[in-house]
Design an enzyme around this catalytic site. Structure first.
Site, mmCIF file in Angstrom:
data_model
loop_
_atom_site.group_PDB
_atom_site.id
_atom_site.type_symbol
_atom_site.label_atom_id
_atom_site.label_comp_id
_atom_site.label_asym_id
_atom_site.label_seq_id
_atom_site.Cartn_x
_atom_site.Cartn_y
_atom_site.Cartn_z
ATOM 1 N N ASP A 1 17.637 -11.826 40.216
ATOM 2 C CA ASP A 1 16.346 -11.928 39.530
ATOM 3 C C ASP A 1 16.468 -13.070 38.515
ATOM 4 O O ASP A 1 17.018 -12.889 37.430
ATOM 5 C CB ASP A 1 16.006 -10.602 38.850
ATOM 6 C CG ASP A 1 14.722 -10.699 38.043
ATOM 7 O OD1 ASP A 1 14.243 -9.648 37.572
ATOM 8 O OD2 ASP A 1 14.191 -11.813 37.881
ATOM 9 N N LYS B 1 7.801 -17.196 35.377
ATOM 10 C CA LYS B 1 7.826 -17.908 34.094
ATOM 11 C C LYS B 1 7.736 -19.434 34.242
ATOM 12 O O LYS B 1 6.677 -19.979 34.542
ATOM 13 C CB LYS B 1 9.055 -17.465 33.298
ATOM 14 C CG LYS B 1 8.979 -15.960 32.912
ATOM 15 C CD LYS B 1 10.169 -15.525 32.111
ATOM 16 C CE LYS B 1 10.238 -14.021 31.974
ATOM 17 N NZ LYS B 1 9.267 -13.487 30.998
ATOM 18 N N TYR C 1 15.821 -5.803 33.454
ATOM 19 C CA TYR C 1 14.402 -5.513 33.664
ATOM 20 C C TYR C 1 13.896 -6.416 34.790
ATOM 21 O O TYR C 1 14.232 -7.614 34.817
ATOM 22 C CB TYR C 1 13.630 -5.781 32.367
ATOM 23 C CG TYR C 1 12.135 -5.650 32.452
ATOM 24 C CD1 TYR C 1 11.312 -6.774 32.340
ATOM 25 C CD2 TYR C 1 11.525 -4.408 32.622
ATOM 26 C CE1 TYR C 1 9.929 -6.655 32.395
ATOM 27 C CE2 TYR C 1 10.138 -4.289 32.669
ATOM 28 C CZ TYR C 1 9.341 -5.411 32.564
ATOM 29 O OH TYR C 1 7.971 -5.296 32.631
HETATM 30 P P1 KE4 Z 1 6.326 -10.613 34.745
HETATM 31 O O1 KE4 Z 1 5.696 -9.588 35.690
HETATM 32 O O2 KE4 Z 1 6.202 -10.209 33.285
HETATM 33 O O3 KE4 Z 1 5.837 -12.030 35.024
HETATM 34 O O4 KE4 Z 1 7.886 -10.665 35.088
HETATM 35 C C1 KE4 Z 1 8.636 -9.481 35.054
HETATM 36 C C2 KE4 Z 1 10.099 -9.850 34.824
HETATM 37 C C3 KE4 Z 1 10.967 -9.821 35.895
HETATM 38 N N1 KE4 Z 1 12.283 -10.146 35.748
HETATM 39 C C4 KE4 Z 1 12.764 -10.525 34.532
HETATM 40 C C5 KE4 Z 1 14.218 -10.884 34.412
HETATM 41 C C6 KE4 Z 1 11.910 -10.573 33.400
HETATM 42 O O5 KE4 Z 1 12.422 -10.937 32.205
HETATM 43 C C7 KE4 Z 1 10.553 -10.231 33.539
HETATM 44 C C8 KE4 Z 1 9.592 -10.231 32.366
HETATM 45 N N2 KE4 Z 1 10.180 -10.503 31.084
HETATM 46 C C9 KE4 Z 1 9.484 -9.951 29.941
HETATM 47 C C10 KE4 Z 1 10.362 -10.208 28.702
HETATM 48 N N3 KE4 Z 1 11.324 -9.174 28.503
HETATM 49 C C11 KE4 Z 1 8.102 -10.524 29.818
HETATM 50 C C12 KE4 Z 1 7.417 -10.214 28.511
HETATM 51 C C13 KE4 Z 1 6.468 -9.029 28.634
HETATM 52 O O6 KE4 Z 1 6.789 -8.042 29.327
HETATM 53 O O7 KE4 Z 1 5.383 -9.135 28.010
#
Ligand code: KE4
Length: 438
Positions: free
Chosen positions: A246, A274, A151
């Site tokens: 990523d 994060k 993701y």
């Molecule tokens: P954000 O846009 O949520 O800050 O980051 C997206 C993203 C990009 N790349 C990786 C590897 C990620 O894990 C994420 C976001 N992770 C999710 C957890 N699976 C955030 C939690 C959520 O979507 O509320």
């Protein structure tokens, strides 16, 4: 304090959730928070300190999500709060360059040497969206390769499931994503180098970038098999494809320099999020100078953001990253504690005859409710998600806050002590039994 299911339905969280659903889609500002995958209603949090969360009803939980990764030092670490407090007096945002943005860029480059130039944004999604646009601008090519189970945020190009065959182009994974966008995303299975080689051959000269989580957190925790990352690096070099790691989850977590330091593989670009913001909204993308100099205003690839490099968010991020940079020993202790959690979970499942798969890398781990090894999304999908839901709720009632979905990873913080590991393992044993009526 544990609560029964009936109590839960009378709690303030239940009332807040009923109300929230009148105003916010699904009652939450990010889907996974809604507990749809595990049943019941979400718990609304009131405060957090160290390893502990407190919900609006005063129930306390040991936190193993830590805001999905950012709170690696536990909640409200003094070093971060002090930095934010000190910055508040100078107002909240300028929309103009600041000294701190230069300091942050220098610190990121020091911790992640493959990054020669870096641009701050406001989320991991923004970082990943921007990185593939830059890779397309740099190469003049249109297509990207991503991996099933990885993701990269909610950008259109990433919400694509695998096509019918490994070599066919993707299909939209969400309404609102067009066929046109899907045509430029090729999705292949993780940990299968031959599938990548075949996809590149089938789209010769058209692939701008290959983006992956070097250690996957978003199908549950899945690590790269021996030689996989090196193989991807060689393929991308050979075909002039931009290799994007990523590291939104793994950055500054698996090592100070993230997964690329841990595995000794140098990507062309890296995306971050994060931990980088210390709990405030910060993302970043960066990499080779020749690629990043394509970004406006140095180059022609446009990307912008009102609050990018925000002075409060960079104060928090610099404080957290500086602490991690200055205390490399914390990774050894973090990994020891996480190994106790993972090994203990694996042992409990084995003693109960469940033999569930527990994958761990550094301070990230997942328990898959299947006894088969999990190396990709197909493996992960053999998990009994209903049993996982029962386990999740049993752990929640025992004051253990886990990710509310099987296909997520847990993130351990330095605030988790051996005593809290013992509490987790006690709850794990009881909850595994309860989830399987053993
Ligand atoms: P954000 O846009 O949520 O800050 O980051 C997206 C993203 C990009 N790349 C990786 C590897 C990620 O894990 C994420 C976001 N992770 C999710 C957890 N699976 C955030 C939690 C959520 O979507 O509320």
């Amino acid at each position: 304090m544990s609560t029964t299911t009936s109590d839960l339905n009378q709690t303030t969280s239940a009332e807040l959730f009923r109300n929230a659903q009148q105003h916010i889609p699904g009652g939450v500002n990010s889907p996974v928070r809604a507990f749809r995958a595990v049943g019941g209603h979400p718990v609304f949090m009131q405060s957090a300190q160290g390893a502990w969360l407190t919900d609006v009803d005063g129930n306390r939980y040991i936190d193993f999500i830590n805001s999905w990764g950012p709170m690696i030092m536990g909640h409200a670490p003094a070093v971060v709060l002090d930095a934010v407090q000190a910055a508040l007096g100078n107002s909240l945002s300028f929309g103009a360059p600041t000294r701190r943005e230069v300091e942050m860029a220098e610190l990121i480059k020091k911790m992640v040497p493959s990054i020669e130039k870096v641009r701050l944004v406001n989320s991991g999604t923004e970082a990943c969206m921007s990185a593939i646009r830059v890779a397309r601008g740099y190469t003049g090519r249109d297509k990207i390769i991503k991996f099933e189970g990885c993701y990269h945020g909610h950008g259109d190009s990433f919400l694509i499931s695998a096509g019918s065959g490994a070599l066919t182009l993707g299909t939209p994974d969400s309404p609102g994503v067009t066929e046109g966008v899907a045509r430029d995303t090729i999705t292949v299975a993780y940990n299968d180098l031959a599938a990548v080689e075949a996809a590149i051959q089938a789209n010769d000269g058209q692939v701008a970038a290959l983006i992956l989580e070097p250690v996957v957190g978003n199908m549950g925790l899945v690590e790269p098999v021996e030689g996989y990352l090196a193989g991807l690096r060689e393929l991308c070099t050979r075909h002039g494809i931009v290799l994007i790691f990523d590291e939104v989850m793994t950055g500054f977590r698996l090592a100070r320099g993230g997964a690329q330091e841990l595995y000794g593989i140098t990507p062309d670009m890296t995306t971050l999020g994060k931990i980088i913001g210390g709990g405030l909204p910060v993302g970043a993308y960066g990499g080779r100078r020749d690629i990043m100099d394509c970004v406006a205003p140095a180059g022609k690839v446009y990307q912008a953001g009102t609050l990018s490099g925000n002075p409060i968010a960079t104060a928090a991020g610099i404080a957290q990253l500086t602490y991690l940079q200055d205390h490399p020993e914390l990774y050894t202790e973090l990994n020891r504690i996480t190994t106790r959690l993972a090994d203990g979970t694996r042992q409990i499942a084995a003693e109960l005859g469940l033999n569930y798969t527990v994958n761990q890398v550094g301070s990230m781990f997942s328990v898959f409710f299947t006894d088969r090894p999990v190396h990709n999304l197909d493996d992960a999908k053999h998990s009994d998600t209903d049993a996982f839901g029962r386990y999740f709720r049993a752990m929640l009632h025992r004051g253990i806050y886990l990710a509310p979905a099987q296909y997520e990873a847990l993130f351990v913080s330095t605030a988790i002590t051996d005593e809290l590991v013992d509490q987790y393992l006690q709850a794990c044993r009881e909850s595994m039994r309860e989830a399987h009526n053993l």
